[in-house]
Design an enzyme around this catalytic site. Structure first.
Site, PDB file in Angstrom:
ATOM      1  NE  ARG B   7      -2.275  -3.845   2.743  1.00 51.00           N
ATOM      2  CZ  ARG B   7      -2.531  -2.545   2.926  1.00 51.00           C
ATOM      3  NH1 ARG B   7      -1.559  -1.708   3.184  1.00 51.00           N
ATOM      4  NH2 ARG B   7      -3.756  -2.088   2.830  1.00 51.00           N
ATOM      5  CB  SER B  34       1.797   0.768   2.357  1.00 49.31           C
ATOM      6  OG  SER B  34       1.372   2.099   2.401  1.00 49.31           O
ATOM      7  CD  GLU B  55      11.873   1.313  -5.154  1.00 49.93           C
ATOM      8  OE1 GLU B  55      12.665   1.945  -5.892  1.00 49.93           O
ATOM      9  OE2 GLU B  55      10.873   1.838  -4.636  1.00 49.93           O
ATOM     10  CG  PHE B  80       7.457   1.075  -7.348  1.00 55.00           C
ATOM     11  CD1 PHE B  80       7.135   1.416  -8.655  1.00 55.00           C
ATOM     12  CD2 PHE B  80       6.545   1.346  -6.347  1.00 55.00           C
ATOM     13  CE1 PHE B  80       5.937   2.045  -8.957  1.00 55.00           C
ATOM     14  CE2 PHE B  80       5.340   1.974  -6.635  1.00 55.00           C
ATOM     15  CZ  PHE B  80       5.033   2.326  -7.935  1.00 55.00           C
ATOM     16  CG  HIS B 106       0.187  -2.156  -2.254  1.00 53.81           C
ATOM     17  ND1 HIS B 106       0.748  -2.608  -1.087  1.00 53.81           N
ATOM     18  CD2 HIS B 106      -0.617  -1.117  -1.907  1.00 53.81           C
ATOM     19  CE1 HIS B 106       0.301  -1.875  -0.071  1.00 53.81           C
ATOM     20  NE2 HIS B 106      -0.523  -0.972  -0.534  1.00 53.81           N
ATOM     21  CG  ASP B 114      -2.598   4.306  -5.746  1.00 48.89           C
ATOM     22  OD1 ASP B 114      -3.101   5.446  -5.676  1.00 48.89           O
ATOM     23  OD2 ASP B 114      -2.135   3.717  -4.759  1.00 48.89           O
ATOM     24  NE  ARG B 164      -4.616   0.070  -1.035  1.00 48.34           N
ATOM     25  CZ  ARG B 164      -5.865   0.424  -1.322  1.00 48.34           C
ATOM     26  NH1 ARG B 164      -6.587  -0.300  -2.166  1.00 48.34           N
ATOM     27  NH2 ARG B 164      -6.406   1.493  -0.776  1.00 48.34           N
TER      28      ARG B 164
END
Lengths: 278, 313
Positions: B7, B34, B55, B80, B106, B114, B164
């Site tokens: 990322r 993020s 989204e 998402f 992610h 998470d 991530r």
């Protein structure tokens, strides 16, 4: 003849043209043996004013001009009236319409429109997406420094989709005043009347609370339609025109009838309807 | 070679692209810190659209922007960005063939604590299945930087799958990424591993274990999952006695299936093992703990490779 040659602000002329376009839409739905006459007829006057009342800045001989106004039929099932309008405007030919909903359609006249057809900006068929797509166009147009506007016709049933309200918030955030939504409020969806399916009221309050510039008109009153379309843009708010319409408008036995949402007429009904639309 | 999360390679590439090309616009769904798209937003605020936690609206707005000649990068957490928007992506992006780059960060079990609702393990399956869509998963910072630029130049819908955690640098500045091309990372002779994303790093660790046992492995980085590098897969599979794939994704519909399809079509018959999530939801825990418990760690890769070789000896 192209759209510019056809353009008129004469209300009676436009009403006449709207009837002709309804007849054409019904003819291709009849020929195809399937389609959506009810929602095509409720939107017919609005679309006639946009395309032939000198409202939409467009050139069918140059459909990709970057300075053009955009038109999106987010309630994509009303493709019958959409293709009739595109043919009358000169994006496609009237002869092309014979391939509506038919395999190997050269102009890709699918049940729901797709950009392979000249004049169509984006694919439709899944409700709720057009306002966001139109907003993206409005943002892109502003980045390029053009004055063009984006018109999006939404169905009343369609605005039950949550994404519509996501887009409503976004257009407020970015002050996209070049985005104009038109709710074809024909009060009838596929299953039942919209009110029973899930009531939209108080509809103007909803849009007001999202900080839009809200107008409400009779969507079959050509004078009211033309006047609202001719208003200057709001300095910063996106605009919504809640147009009260009648599903199946123009054919007595179709008006307000859920049954005419998505069926083609029989030979007898077709002939009866044509007479009423004369 | 730079050690950094993929990322970060994306965020850095956006900055370069922003300076080079005024058509580049970036959208995010309220997680730009993020996803690293925030850097672009800071430098080019007029071309950055934070759509909030919406989204579906974001990907369709990106489609609209694309029709005006912009090159939109629609960014979000993969769960998402893709999970909520299959219909929007199918109709307004894939079917409409709009020039939108979807960037999901992610991904996979590597996300860690998470939990399964944030661990995207089905994204490759469904983006691969969409007509017009290409799918790219780079292995490190440098490859991500180049892949992001390559996708900006590529005309058409694309999905860029990012991670991530920080990963080890595998490629240096001399590396040349090309869409559709796999790359041999290390040449061996007994067994070939086709790996993608973070699993390239994991496979390199496995190879250290296998070297001690004199098992010689060829490692191939498959960063374009669609269209996949058929020629390279056929050539290398023919030259080795056993074949493996490694991915941080469910074993249905991902890299393993993509390679398997090539092998079946080409009638290449070899022992074939897939390292992937075994069609189950994982749990919370660190990425390393999850890799160990759910069979994605270097130790597992080495063990499966060992068994594969043993089975043919």
């Amino acid at each position: 003849m192209n759209a510019n040659q056809l353009a008129t602000t004469d209300r009676a002329e436009l009403k006449k043209l709207a009837l002709e376009l309804r007849r054409l839409a019904l003819k291709i739905i009849f020929q195809a043996g399937s389609g959506h006459p009810g929602g095509s007829f409720s939107a017919a006057d609005l679309m006639t004013a946009l395309f032939f009342g000198g409202i939409l800045n467009h050139d069918p001989s140059n459909p990709k001009a970057p300075t053009r106004d955009r038109f999106l039929l987010s309630k994509g099932h009303a493709s019958g009236i959409y293709y009739a309008v595109l043919a009358k405007a000169g994006y496609i030919s009237v002869a092309d319409l014979d391939s509506y909903r038919k395999i190997n359609s050269e102009r890709f006249l699918s049940g729901h429109a797709h950009p392979k057809t000249p004049g169509v900006e984006i694919a439709s068929g899944s409700l709720g997406q057009g306002l966001s797509v139109g907003h993206g166009m409005a943002l892109g147009i502003k980045l390029d420094g053009y004055d063009a506007k984006v018109y999006v016709i939404l169905g009343d049933g369609e605005i039950q989709e949550g994404q519509i309200w996501e887009a409503a918030m976004s257009a407020d955030k970015f002050k996209s005043n070049n985005l104009i939504a038109i709710v074809d409020y024909n009060k009838v969806a596929q299953d039942s009347v919209t009110k029973e399916l899930k009531d939209l009221e108080p509809l103007e309050d909803k849009w007001n609370s999202f900080n839009w510039d809200v107008h409400r008109i009779d969507g079959h009153d050509m004078d009211a339609i033309m006047k609202v379309f001719q208003l200057p843009l709001h300095p910063e708010k996106p605009r919504v025109i809640v147009a009260d319409t009648i599903k199946g408008k123009g054919v007595s036995f179709m008006e307000g009838e859920t049954a005419w949402h998505g069926v083609a007429p029989s030979v007898e009904d077709y002939e009866k309807a044509l007479k009423e639309l004369a | 070679m730079k050690d950094a999360a993929t990322r970060d390679g994306y965020g850095d590439a956006l900055l370069e692209l922003g300076a080079d090309d005024a058509r580049i616009v970036v959208l995010d769904a309220g997680v730009s810190d993020s996803t690293r798209s925030k850097k672009f937003g800071g430098k080019y605020p007029d071309r950055f659209f934070n759509m909030g936690i919406a989204e579906a609206d974001m990907v369709c707005t990106a489609a609209g922007l694309a029709t005006t000649g912009k090159i939109p990068f629609a960014t979000g957490f993969a769960c998402f960005l893709l999970g909520r928007t299959m219909d929007q992506i199918l109709v307004s992006i894939a079917y409409s063939n709009t020039n939108v780059k979807l960037v999901g960060t992610h991904t996979g079990l590597a996300v860690g604590e998470d939990g399964p609702s944030a661990q995207m393990i089905v994204d490759v399956a469904y983006t691969r299945a969409m007509p017009n869509m290409i799918v790219v998963q780079p292995a490190d910072w440098e490859e991500t930087r180049q892949a992001t630029r390559a996708l900006a130049d590529y005309e058409g819908p694309a999905y860029l799958r990012l991670g991530r955690p920080k990963v080890k640098g595998i490629f240096d500045g001399s590396y040349k990424f090309a869409i559709g091309k796999g790359r041999v990372v290390k040449e061996g002779s007994d067994l070939v591993i086709f790996a993608s994303g973070i699993m390239v790093q994991e496979s390199l660790e496995a190879m250290k274990l296998l070297e001690r046992e004199n098992i010689s492995v060829t490692l191939v980085n498959i960063s374009t999952l669609k269209p996949i590098d058929r020629e390279l897969i056929i050539e290398l599979s023919t030259r080795h006695r056993a074949i493996m794939t490694a991915e941080d994704h469910n074993y249905i519909g991902g890299l393993g299936d993509a390679v398997g399809e090539v092998l079946l079509d080409a009638q290449i018959s070899r022992p074939f093992k897939r390292i992937a999530v075994r069609d189950q939801f994982a749990e919370t825990g660190t990425g390393a703990e999850l890799f160990e418990k759910y069979g994605l760690s270097a130790r597992h890769i080495a063990q499966v490779a060992r068994e594969s070789i043993k089975s043919i000896e």
